[in-house]
Write a protein that holds these residues in place. Structure first.
Motif, PDB file in Angstrom:
ATOM      1  N   ILE A 468       0.843  -1.187   0.000  1.00  0.00           N
ATOM      2  CA  ILE A 468       0.000   0.000   0.000  1.00  0.00           C
ATOM      3  C   ILE A 468       0.884   1.245   0.000  1.00  0.00           C
ATOM      4  O   ILE A 468       1.765   1.394   0.845  1.00  0.00           O
ATOM      5  CB  ILE A 468      -0.928   0.021   1.235  1.00  0.00           C
ATOM      6  CG1 ILE A 468      -1.756  -1.267   1.312  1.00  0.00           C
ATOM      7  CG2 ILE A 468      -1.824   1.245   1.205  1.00  0.00           C
ATOM      8  CD1 ILE A 468      -2.661  -1.517   0.133  1.00  0.00           C
ATOM      9  N   LYS A 469       0.641   2.136  -0.942  1.00  0.00           N
ATOM     10  CA  LYS A 469       1.420   3.365  -1.027  1.00  0.00           C
ATOM     11  C   LYS A 469       1.272   4.194   0.250  1.00  0.00           C
ATOM     12  O   LYS A 469       0.197   4.258   0.839  1.00  0.00           O
ATOM     13  CB  LYS A 469       0.963   4.200  -2.221  1.00  0.00           C
ATOM     14  CG  LYS A 469       1.355   3.630  -3.565  1.00  0.00           C
ATOM     15  CD  LYS A 469       0.893   4.540  -4.694  1.00  0.00           C
ATOM     16  CE  LYS A 469       1.299   3.971  -6.055  1.00  0.00           C
ATOM     17  NZ  LYS A 469       0.829   4.834  -7.162  1.00  0.00           N
ATOM     18  N   GLY A 470       2.398   4.829   0.649  1.00  0.00           N
ATOM     19  CA  GLY A 470       2.361   5.728   1.790  1.00  0.00           C
ATOM     20  C   GLY A 470       2.741   5.091   3.104  1.00  0.00           C
ATOM     21  O   GLY A 470       2.952   5.786   4.098  1.00  0.00           O
ATOM     22  N   ARG A 488       3.418  -1.097  -5.658  1.00  0.00           N
ATOM     23  CA  ARG A 488       2.671  -0.516  -4.551  1.00  0.00           C
ATOM     24  C   ARG A 488       1.393   0.086  -5.112  1.00  0.00           C
ATOM     25  O   ARG A 488       1.372   0.611  -6.231  1.00  0.00           O
ATOM     26  CB  ARG A 488       3.504   0.537  -3.815  1.00  0.00           C
ATOM     27  CG  ARG A 488       4.846  -0.004  -3.344  1.00  0.00           C
ATOM     28  CD  ARG A 488       5.596   0.980  -2.483  1.00  0.00           C
ATOM     29  NE  ARG A 488       5.026   1.023  -1.132  1.00  0.00           N
ATOM     30  CZ  ARG A 488       5.594   1.692  -0.120  1.00  0.00           C
ATOM     31  NH1 ARG A 488       6.712   2.358  -0.301  1.00  0.00           N
ATOM     32  NH2 ARG A 488       5.042   1.681   1.078  1.00  0.00           N
ATOM     33  N   HIS A 489       0.307   0.010  -4.335  1.00  0.00           N
ATOM     34  CA  HIS A 489      -1.001   0.404  -4.841  1.00  0.00           C
ATOM     35  C   HIS A 489      -1.654   1.411  -3.901  1.00  0.00           C
ATOM     36  O   HIS A 489      -1.392   1.439  -2.708  1.00  0.00           O
ATOM     37  CB  HIS A 489      -1.910  -0.820  -4.972  1.00  0.00           C
ATOM     38  CG  HIS A 489      -1.318  -1.924  -5.792  1.00  0.00           C
ATOM     39  ND1 HIS A 489      -1.376  -1.945  -7.157  1.00  0.00           N
ATOM     40  CD2 HIS A 489      -0.637  -3.049  -5.430  1.00  0.00           C
ATOM     41  CE1 HIS A 489      -0.768  -3.037  -7.614  1.00  0.00           C
ATOM     42  NE2 HIS A 489      -0.306  -3.715  -6.580  1.00  0.00           N
ATOM     43  N   SER A 490      -2.530   2.221  -4.472  1.00  0.00           N
ATOM     44  CA  SER A 490      -3.352   3.126  -3.678  1.00  0.00           C
ATOM     45  C   SER A 490      -4.645   2.412  -3.302  1.00  0.00           C
ATOM     46  O   SER A 490      -5.167   1.591  -4.070  1.00  0.00           O
ATOM     47  CB  SER A 490      -3.674   4.398  -4.466  1.00  0.00           C
ATOM     48  OG  SER A 490      -2.490   5.100  -4.764  1.00  0.00           O
ATOM     49  N   ASP A 492      -8.751   2.272  -2.369  1.00  0.00           N
ATOM     50  CA  ASP A 492      -9.961   2.921  -2.848  1.00  0.00           C
ATOM     51  C   ASP A 492     -10.374   4.009  -1.869  1.00  0.00           C
ATOM     52  O   ASP A 492      -9.715   4.266  -0.872  1.00  0.00           O
ATOM     53  CB  ASP A 492     -11.083   1.886  -3.002  1.00  0.00           C
ATOM     54  CG  ASP A 492     -10.813   0.920  -4.146  1.00  0.00           C
ATOM     55  OD1 ASP A 492      -9.933   1.215  -4.971  1.00  0.00           O
ATOM     56  OD2 ASP A 492     -11.473  -0.127  -4.199  1.00  0.00           O
ATOM     57  N   LYS A 493     -11.547   4.612  -2.113  1.00  0.00           N
ATOM     58  CA  LYS A 493     -12.035   5.646  -1.208  1.00  0.00           C
ATOM     59  C   LYS A 493     -12.312   5.036   0.163  1.00  0.00           C
ATOM     60  O   LYS A 493     -12.443   3.809   0.310  1.00  0.00           O
ATOM     61  CB  LYS A 493     -13.298   6.289  -1.781  1.00  0.00           C
ATOM     62  CG  LYS A 493     -14.487   5.360  -1.965  1.00  0.00           C
ATOM     63  CD  LYS A 493     -15.653   6.120  -2.567  1.00  0.00           C
ATOM     64  CE  LYS A 493     -16.891   5.221  -2.721  1.00  0.00           C
ATOM     65  NZ  LYS A 493     -18.053   5.965  -3.220  1.00  0.00           N
ATOM     66  N   LYS A 497     -11.969   0.822   1.607  1.00  0.00           N
ATOM     67  CA  LYS A 497     -10.546   0.556   1.793  1.00  0.00           C
ATOM     68  C   LYS A 497     -10.291  -0.882   2.225  1.00  0.00           C
ATOM     69  O   LYS A 497      -9.339  -1.526   1.779  1.00  0.00           O
ATOM     70  CB  LYS A 497      -9.969   1.507   2.843  1.00  0.00           C
ATOM     71  CG  LYS A 497      -9.575   2.873   2.308  1.00  0.00           C
ATOM     72  CD  LYS A 497      -8.905   3.695   3.388  1.00  0.00           C
ATOM     73  CE  LYS A 497      -8.450   5.043   2.832  1.00  0.00           C
ATOM     74  NZ  LYS A 497      -7.798   5.865   3.873  1.00  0.00           N
ATOM     75  N   GLU A 504      -5.603  -6.587  -2.869  1.00  0.00           N
ATOM     76  CA  GLU A 504      -4.166  -6.517  -3.073  1.00  0.00           C
ATOM     77  C   GLU A 504      -3.473  -7.744  -2.501  1.00  0.00           C
ATOM     78  O   GLU A 504      -2.435  -8.127  -2.969  1.00  0.00           O
ATOM     79  CB  GLU A 504      -3.605  -5.240  -2.416  1.00  0.00           C
ATOM     80  CG  GLU A 504      -4.182  -3.958  -2.977  1.00  0.00           C
ATOM     81  CD  GLU A 504      -4.037  -3.811  -4.478  1.00  0.00           C
ATOM     82  OE1 GLU A 504      -3.171  -4.487  -5.048  1.00  0.00           O
ATOM     83  OE2 GLU A 504      -4.804  -3.050  -5.089  1.00  0.00           O
TER      84      GLU A 504
END
Length: 504
Positions: A468-470, A488-490, A492-493, A497, A504
């Motif tokens: 997960i990004k961040g 790495r992925h973002s 959802d809203k 989440k 993922e």
């Protein structure tokens, strides 16, 4: 002008109250005098009372649920002391059946049942100066075709940032003794064409996260198929959530479920137990072969995110039998397995087992079981902590790879039970354990208690956390990492989440 305030205390901001909107929609000529006010459990009760009384209402209607009953008791106490002439009307599942186990005696009226028509009639009587003498107002199930729908009363803010609750039917054909829905055995569907028109209007206004509250969405395959077709005709992103029965997926539904895009569909599958004798005890139909077949279909042939339920403390079911349920279910699905603790709800038939199985429950909401003749109080406390930690580690989706290291021999229940006992000894807490600390605790347990190589555990945790990004790795884990995830992925809203972490 005399005023009516419709209010409730939601568990979280994202849960917009469908019940309040049903009441508001059906006030008819009184609607112009009414307003909706929603609050959260984190709000101070005195502040809630202040906001409700700001418009000097004549009537305050409050929705009461298992999660807010204690707070409503406090709220009613303040309202009646500050504004004693204001009429307080309570309704909702927590007050619809006797006995009332939270002291709400200071309220003026209690509407028991489906209140759309009964609440409007009560308000009219109060405002006309002819209030009824009886405090308890019975409200039998309504004929759904007589109702004005509530969906226009979701605001643009609601549709953008909260779950959009909808219902295509009311009632449930089953008789599970722990459940409110078993009381109303007559399924009453809303007319499908007007319902789909309402869904289209919500879509055009920006709704993208639909949560159906129907207890058995797939019990009527024809109507369910048309609703699924509505969503299949839409372009993602969207998210649709349905509660389904596990043993009824005819091909007409299977064909549609296969076609949903990834990340758009969540199915809540009510299992509760896989132990045949327990199922008989609680009047629950259990076709094990069909259940296994359908979960396998949903798992292998559809992109649906599954959320399946098990209950701890059912009459006649031991901890070992529950553990076998968990092992069997974990072998069938990679989805969330929600471990719930049995609750004794007024109006349900579960109380008939109290003497036979020594069922003892908490007197306070949510009325969870404390012990029975097969599970002691101490053991039940252990199981409650297991359920909480399972949600943090497994259901959260934060440790999809690492969680399975807790049960290398395949015994999910005992492997996780050992970890949950150790985790509680280390933390003496079940709440406010942040992701970095939980990751470090998992690392310590697997290395110190299970004897695993530090690099193997660190690599697994890195693959979970850094996908997960961040996110960043805790220093203890970073020190031993030998391999990092390539992508790495973002997420959802915020509303979805958790589901995206599982993808993922």
């Amino acid at each position: 002008m005399p005023g009516i305030v419709l209010a409730t205390i939601n568990a979280r901001y994202i849960h917009a109250s469908l019940g309040l909107r049903w009441l508001y929609a059906n006030l008819r000529d009184l609607q112009a005098q009414a307003s909706l006010q929603e609050f959260c459990l984190t709000d101070q009760i005195a502040d809630v009372a202040e906001k409700i009384l700001a418009s000097k209402p004549v009537i305050v209607g409050i929705g009461v649920y298992i999660w807010n009953a204690a707070e409503v008791r406090q709220l009613v106490g303040i309202l009646k002391r500050v504004a004693p002439n204001t009429k307080i009307v309570l309704g909702g599942p927590e007050v619809s059946h006797l006995p009332l186990r939270v002291d709400l005696s200071e309220a003026d009226y209690i509407v028991q049942g489906e209140g759309e028509h009964a609440f409007r009639d009560l308000c009219a009587a109060i405002l006309s100066g002819t209030p009824p003498a009886e405090k308890l107002i019975p409200a039998p199930p309504v004929e759904v075709e007589t109702l004005t729908t509530p969906y226009p009363f979701y605001t643009g803010e609601d549709l953008a940032h909260r779950l959009t609750y909808v219902e295509a039917s009311r009632g449930c054909p089953f008789t599970c003794e722990f459940c409110f829905s078993s009381i109303d055995k007559r399924v009453r569907p809303f007319a499908i064409v007007p319902f789909l028109d309402e869904m289209e209007d919500l879509w055009q206004r920006g709704a993208r996260t639909f949560k159906f509250v129907d207890r058995t969405f797939n019990s009527n395959p024809e109507a369910a198929g048309r609703i699924l077709d509505f969503f299949l005709a839409k372009e993602p992103p969207f998210h649709a959530h349905f509660e389904v029965i596990p043993d009824h997926f005819p091909e007409v539904l299977k064909e549609r479920l296969r076609r949903f895009p990834a990340g758009t569909l969540q199915l809540e599958v009510g299992i509760q137990t896989l132990h045949p004798e327990t199922a008989v005890n609680i009047s629950r139909r259990l076709d094990l072969d069909r259940i296994k077949e359908n979960i396998a279909f949903l798992e292998r042939e559809t992109p649906a995110h599954l959320h399946v339920d098990l209950i701890v403390g059912l009459p006649g079911e031991s901890i070992e039998q529950f553990g076998q349920n968990l092992n069997n279910l974990a072998a069938l699905t990679r989805g969330e397995i929600q471990i719930g603790i049995l609750k004794k709800l007024s109006g349900t038939a579960i109380n008939r087992h109290d003497r036979t199985y020594g069922m003892v429950y908490s007197p306070d909401p949510p009325y969870e079981i404390l012990q029975n003749n097969l599970i002691s109080f101490t053991q039940m406390q252990t199981m409650k902590r297991l359920a909480r930690f399972w949600d943090l580690v497994y259901n959260s989706g934060n440790f999809r790879r690492t969680a399975s290291l807790l049960w290398p021999e395949g015994d999910v229940f005992h492997g996780f039970l050992d970890f949950s006992r150790w985790l509680y000894q280390e933390t003496r807490a079940t709440w406010q354990i942040g992701l970095p600390r939980l990751a470090e605790l998992l690392f310590r347990y697997l290395v110190e208690q299970k004897g695993m190589e530090k690099s193997e555990v660190a690599d697994s945790l890195a693959a979970d956390i850094l996908v997960i990004k961040g996110r960043v790795l805790p220093a203890t884990i970073k020190e031993h990492v030998t391999r990092l995830p390539e992508e790495r992925h973002s997420l959802d809203k915020p509303l979805t989440k958790r589901q995206s972490r599982h993808r993922e």
